[in-house]
Each structure stands twice: as structure tokens, then as C-alpha cells.
Design a protein around this motif. Structure first.
Motif, PDB file in Angstrom:
ATOM      1  N   THR A 168       0.877   2.713  -5.324  1.00 54.91           N
ATOM      2  CA  THR A 168      -0.445   2.959  -5.448  1.00 54.91           C
ATOM      3  C   THR A 168      -0.585   4.050  -6.433  1.00 54.91           C
ATOM      4  N   GLU A 169       0.365   5.016  -6.433  1.00 57.99           N
ATOM      5  CA  GLU A 169      -0.229   6.269  -7.320  1.00 57.99           C
ATOM      6  C   GLU A 169       0.082   5.374  -8.878  1.00 57.99           C
TER       7      GLU A 169
ATOM      8  N   HIS B  70      -9.386  -2.209  -9.009  1.00 55.64           N
ATOM      9  CA  HIS B  70      -7.872  -1.880  -8.319  1.00 55.64           C
ATOM     10  C   HIS B  70      -8.264  -2.200  -6.922  1.00 55.64           C
TER      11      HIS B  70
ATOM     12  N   LYS C 153       0.804  -1.151  -0.027  1.00 53.17           N
ATOM     13  CA  LYS C 153      -0.063   0.101   0.019  1.00 53.17           C
ATOM     14  C   LYS C 153       0.750   1.099   0.106  1.00 53.17           C
TER      15      LYS C 153
ATOM     16  N   ALA D  26      -4.749   1.431 -13.668  1.00 50.76           N
ATOM     17  CA  ALA D  26      -6.349   0.885 -13.384  1.00 50.76           C
ATOM     18  C   ALA D  26      -7.114   1.741 -14.099  1.00 50.76           C
ATOM     19  N   ALA D  27      -6.924   3.383 -14.053  1.00 51.45           N
ATOM     20  CA  ALA D  27      -7.857   3.931 -14.608  1.00 51.45           C
ATOM     21  C   ALA D  27      -7.508   4.061 -16.415  1.00 51.45           C
TER      22      ALA D  27
ATOM     23  N   GLU E   4      -6.122  -2.915  -3.199  1.00 47.52           N
ATOM     24  CA  GLU E   4      -4.942  -2.871  -2.646  1.00 47.52           C
ATOM     25  C   GLU E   4      -4.889  -3.343  -1.127  1.00 47.52           C
TER      26      GLU E   4
ATOM     27  N   ARG F 104      -9.344   0.752 -17.410  1.00 44.51           N
ATOM     28  CA  ARG F 104     -10.877   0.909 -17.256  1.00 44.51           C
ATOM     29  C   ARG F 104     -11.431   1.229 -18.466  1.00 44.51           C
TER      30      ARG F 104
ATOM     31  N   SER G 292      -0.433   2.319  -9.620  1.00 51.13           N
ATOM     32  CA  SER G 292      -1.226   1.271  -9.914  1.00 51.13           C
ATOM     33  C   SER G 292      -2.680   1.913 -10.075  1.00 51.13           C
ATOM     34  N   ARG G 293      -3.017   2.807  -9.409  1.00 42.87           N
ATOM     35  CA  ARG G 293      -4.349   3.573  -9.686  1.00 42.87           C
ATOM     36  C   ARG G 293      -4.271   4.147 -10.864  1.00 42.87           C
TER      37      ARG G 293
END
Ligand code: GAP
Length: 482
Positions: A391-392, A409, A386, A398-399, A411, A402, A394-395
């Protein structure tokens, strides 16, 4: 009516078109495990459970709602969008009650029921008593109530349509029904659509909507419920061409369950109804059946409904529903072929068929081998930890994904537990962002079934996911055809 088509029907050698050699059902406890998994993971659960629930009504959670949407889309694509001979339609749930007089539902849509007058006082379907006793480990021909053995009343007919009232006065004149099938909405609108769309025969009307039946013995989770969704199509054709069209739709519907949805052909069969089993409106019906843990059960009926419904509506409404063929200058009442499937039952089938357990490095792995077009998510993006620097990235990934794929996403929890969760909910691909990703601009794609992993550059991620999903589709097809 659908009366004779309900529930698991024992196979008859003569009546089996596509029986496979000794198909193997899933183990008897699969349903129990699956129902528990589905509740735990948010596929489906009993309706209004905080009030103790309500019998045979279910709610679909976030994953179930997603999966249902995917199956609806697959049906819609196959039956409407990819064809030029089928029109969509959406008709009202409550119709003029005369519709149900004409269709025969008011007079004959009933089940025989008996009441126990012994200790348990339960109500049973008279024609299911043998099965009910067997399920409880008793001989099928044991006397009395399947539960307590007490005496049973004589069988009474019970109409399965839900009744309600239109308007403020709840008298008989205002009585209406919740539709028990979507089909009648298509028959009563046949002539209007022909005119509005300048349609020529043959063509179909397709509808995917809710139906309601006050089932006496709902069973096996979402297999038989009181509110369910039907995927029905009425294909209007010239009398005399119906036999050919019936064969065509039987083949096409078997193809859809296996090739588009990934259900294993070795657990599917097309079963031809015997003469005595046919509904009053049908000259030929074949059921698509799946070998559930409790035996063969119907997923879809493909019926030759002849001109029964159109003629009956002509008689009761006084309207002309015949068709004028401008090419041959003939006027006739069309025959109808009806492939009628259940969405809820279809989803249950896909879940049962997909459920698998295996041992990996000494640990049990539960995996839903869902077809990638059916699975709630196609891709899960998982940061290794995390930590914000992961996470920056991975997010953002994911966006990006998508826009092309159904992407989650995730975590929370350890990476191992997240892989396990994604396996359990049937996500075909997991994309892991680790600390090396920050250096080499690459991520790992893990594939659900073989658990193989490949490292791919982030800039080629969409392409890599596309290729991997294509490979998953190919292996789903191979599995379905085995
Ligand atoms: N218009 C024809 C018709 O309604 P049916 O065999 O009664 O035929 C079609 O229903 C399909 O609808 C079934 O094959 C089944 O998949 C689904 N279905 C019927 N009753 C159901 C119930 N109580 N719960 C869930 N699905 C049901």
C-alpha cells in the motif's frame, strides 16, 4: 415553449433525418438494474431519503457528481473553450417576473391535467393518458383513470413554473419564479454583452445552470425531474443565415453526443418537428433523441427561435435589442439558433448506453462501458493486498497519477471484487501493484472492456496510461459509430 417537445415522441417516417435501420434498444429491465446500481455505487439516489424522499428530486453521490462534472466539462470545451464565436454567461435563477411574461411562460407554459375521482385519487397529465395506460398493461383508449379505472375530471391547465416571493411580504406584487429555462437570461443580456465584449455577429451565449419545472408526471428516474441542469446556447445570427446555422448546429450536436461522449449513433436520431408540433417561437426544430428502454426520448432540442424572443423583450422592456452591423451599415434584430440539452438526461443516456452484462468464466460481469472522458475515474490503483509494503507503493503511485488522471486508490476487499467494482462504475484502467512490483519495479495495467493485461515499468506508468486511455477513446469512438 418546450411543451410540444417533451417526452418520447413516436417516430414519423417523414420527420426522421437520421433514423438508423432497426436500432436495438437496451432490454426493458436495464433502467431498473441501473437505478439500483447507481444507488448502491453512489451515482445518484432520491433526495432527502432519510425523510422518505421527495418526488422527482435527486441527489448525486460522489461518482455521479464526478461524472456530471466530466460531462459539463465536455460540453463547455466543445461549446465555449474550443470556439472563438461563443461567450459564456451565468445569469440569476430568479429574474424580474416580466421576463416570463415576455417569453410567454406566464401565459402558456402549462400542461393539461386531470384528477381521478375514483379510488386512487391520483393526478395525471391529460396528454399522457394513453402512454400511462400502456405502461400499466391496459389498452391506450381504455376509459378512466390509468391506475384504478375510476372517473376523471375535465382537463385543467397547470402552469409548470415554481413560484416564490421576493422579500418579507408574500403578496402578489412580490411573486417571482424559479426559471424554467436558462435561455431567457441570454436574451435579456444580449445587448449588454455585444457592447461589453465588442462582439460582432454571428456569435453565441452559452450557459450551463439549473432550471426548475413543477412537472406533473415526472418519470424514468432522472430523465424528467423537477430540478435539473440545462446546457443551452443561444447563437445570434443575421436573419436569412439562420437556416444554414440551424443545419450546422444539428450536425455539430449529433457529433458531440457520439464522438465526445461515446453514445452509440445506432441508438440516436435527429427528428425534425412537424409543423403542428413546433413551438410558437420556432420555425424549425430538430430533436436529438435516444432509444431508451421505454422508447425514443429527447436529449436535446435544436430550435430556430427566429427573432421572437428579442422582439418580445424589446416590446415588453421598451429597450432596443437590435444590432447595428458596421460593415453593411444595416440595423436588424438577430435570429437565434438554440441547441438546448439536459445534463441529467444526458448522464442517464450515457449510463443506459454504457450498461452491459456478460459472462466471464461462468460468472456474470456487469460493466459500464463509459467513455474515458465521461467515467468518474480514469484509473484505479489497486494493491494486491492490504500489506503495508504494497500500500505504501500503491498510494505513492496513485498520488503521482492523480496529477494527470482522475485516479482512485482502492485497497478494501479481494482483488477480484475490486476489479468487479471498477467494471461496474466504468473505470477504464486498473493498475495493480503486486509483490513482484517490489522486485521488478513494474505494475500490471488491466483494461476494462477487453480485460487485457500488460506489465509496464513503474517509471513509464504515466506514458502507458496515456497510451491506454487513447486506445480506449479510439474504441469508444468505434463503438459510437457502429
Ligand atoms: N430553452 C429551450 C428549452 O428549455 P426544452 O426542450 O424544454 O427546451 C431542453 O429543454 C432540454 O432540457 C431537454 O431536451 C431535456 O434534455 C432537458 N429537460 C427539459 N425538461 C426536463 C426535466 N423536467 N427533467 C430533466 N431534463 C429536462
Amino acid at each position: 415553449m418546450r411543451r410540444p417537445r417533451r417526452g418520447a415522441v413516436p417516430p414519423t417516417a417523414a420527420g426522421t433525418l437520421a433514423a438508423m435501420s432497426e436500432p436495438v434498444p437496451s432490454t426493458p429491465d436495464v433502467l431498473e438494474k441501473l437505478v439500483s446500481l447507481c444507488k448502491q455505487r453512489g451515482f445518484f439516489f432520491g433526495s432527502s431519503e432519510i425523510y422518505g424522499g421527495i418526488n422527482a428530486l435527486y441527489d448525486y453521490g460522489p461518482l455521479g457528481a464526478r461524472m456530471r462534472r466530466n460531462v459539463r466539462n465536455l460540453w463547455w470545451r466543445a461549446m465555449v473553450e474550443s470556439r472563438d464565436d461563443v461567450e459564456p454567461i451565468e445569469t440569476s435563477i430568479i429574474m424580474n417576473p416580466q421576463v416570463w411574461v415576455a417569453s410567454g411562460h406566464v401565459a402558456t407554459f402549462s400542461d393539461p391535467l386531470v384528477d381521478c375521482t375514483g379510488t386512487c385519487r391520483k393526478r395525471w397529465r391529460a396528454d399522457h393518458l394513453g402512454d400511462l395506460r400502456r405502461e400499466r398493461g391496459k389498452p391506450e383508449d381504455a376509459p378512466g383513470c390509468p391506475e384504478c379505472g375510476g372517473p376523471l375530471t375535465k382537463a385543467r391547465q397547470f402552469n409548470l413554473m415554481f413560484r416564490t416571493h421576493l422579500g418579507p411580504v408574500a403578496d402578489d406584487a412580490a411573486q417571482v419564479y424559479l426559471r424554467p429555462e436558462t435561455a431567457q437570461g441570454m436574451f435579456v443580456n444580449f445587448a449588454t454583452v455585444v457592447q461589453a465584449m465588442r462582439r460582432r455577429l454571428p456569435f453565441g451565449l452559452a450557459q450551463l445552470c439549473k432550471s426548475f419545472r413543477n412537472e406533473i408526471s415526472p418519470s424514468n428516474s432522472i430523465f424528467r425531474t423537477r430540478e435539473f441542469e440545462q446546457m443551452e446556447m443561444e447563437f445570434f445570427c443575421k436573419p436569412g443565415t439562420d437556416v444554414e446555422w440551424h443545419d450546422y448546429w444539428c450536425t455539430e450536436r449529433m457529433r458531440w453526443w457520439t464522438e465526445d461522449c461515446g453514445v452509440r449513433g445506432s441508438r440516436l436520431r435527429l427528428r425534425v418537428h412537424d409543423k403542428e408540433e413546433l413551438s410558437h417561437y420556432s420555425t424549425a426544430t430538430s430533436d436529438v433523441e435516444y432509444l431508451f428502454p421505454w422508447g425514443w426520448g429527447e436529449l436535446e432540442g435544436v430550435a430556430d427561435r427566429t427573432d421572437f424572443d428579442l422582439r418580445s423583450h424589446m416590446k415588453h422592456s421598451g429597450r432596443d435589442l437590435s444590432y447595428f452591423d458596421t460593415e453593411t451599415t444595416e440595423r436588424y434584430v438577430p435570429f437565434v439558433i438554440e441547441p438546448a440539452a439536459g445534463l441529467d438526461r444526458g448522464c442517464l443516456t450515457m449510463l443506459v448506453d454504457a450498461y452491459d452484462e456478460e459472462e466471464v468464466r461462468g460468472e456474470k460481469r456487469v460493466v459500464l462501458r463509459l467513455h474515458p472522458d465521461v467515467a468518474p475515474w480514469q484509473v484505479a490503483v489497486l494493491p494486491l493486498s492490504k500489506k503495508p509494503q504494497l500500500t505504501e507503493v500503491s498510494r505513492a503511485l496513485a498520488a503521482r497519477l492523480r496529477t494527470r488522471f482522475r485516479t482512485e486508490h482502492d485497497e478494501t476487499q479481494s482483488i477480484g471484487r475490486r476489479y468487479r467494482r471498477q467494471d461496474e462504475i466504468g473505470t477504464p484502467l486498473a493498475v495493480t501493484v503486486d509483490f513482484d512490483s517490489l522486485e521488478d519495479n513494474a505494475v500490471t495495467i488491466r483494461e476494462r472492456d477487453g480485460m487485457t493485461q500488460v506489465r509496464v515499468p513503474i517509471e513509464q506508468l504515466e506514458r502507458a496510461c496515456e497510451d491506454q486511455l487513447a486506445a480506449c477513446r479510439a474504441s469508444a469512438l468505434k463503438r459510437a459509430r457502429e
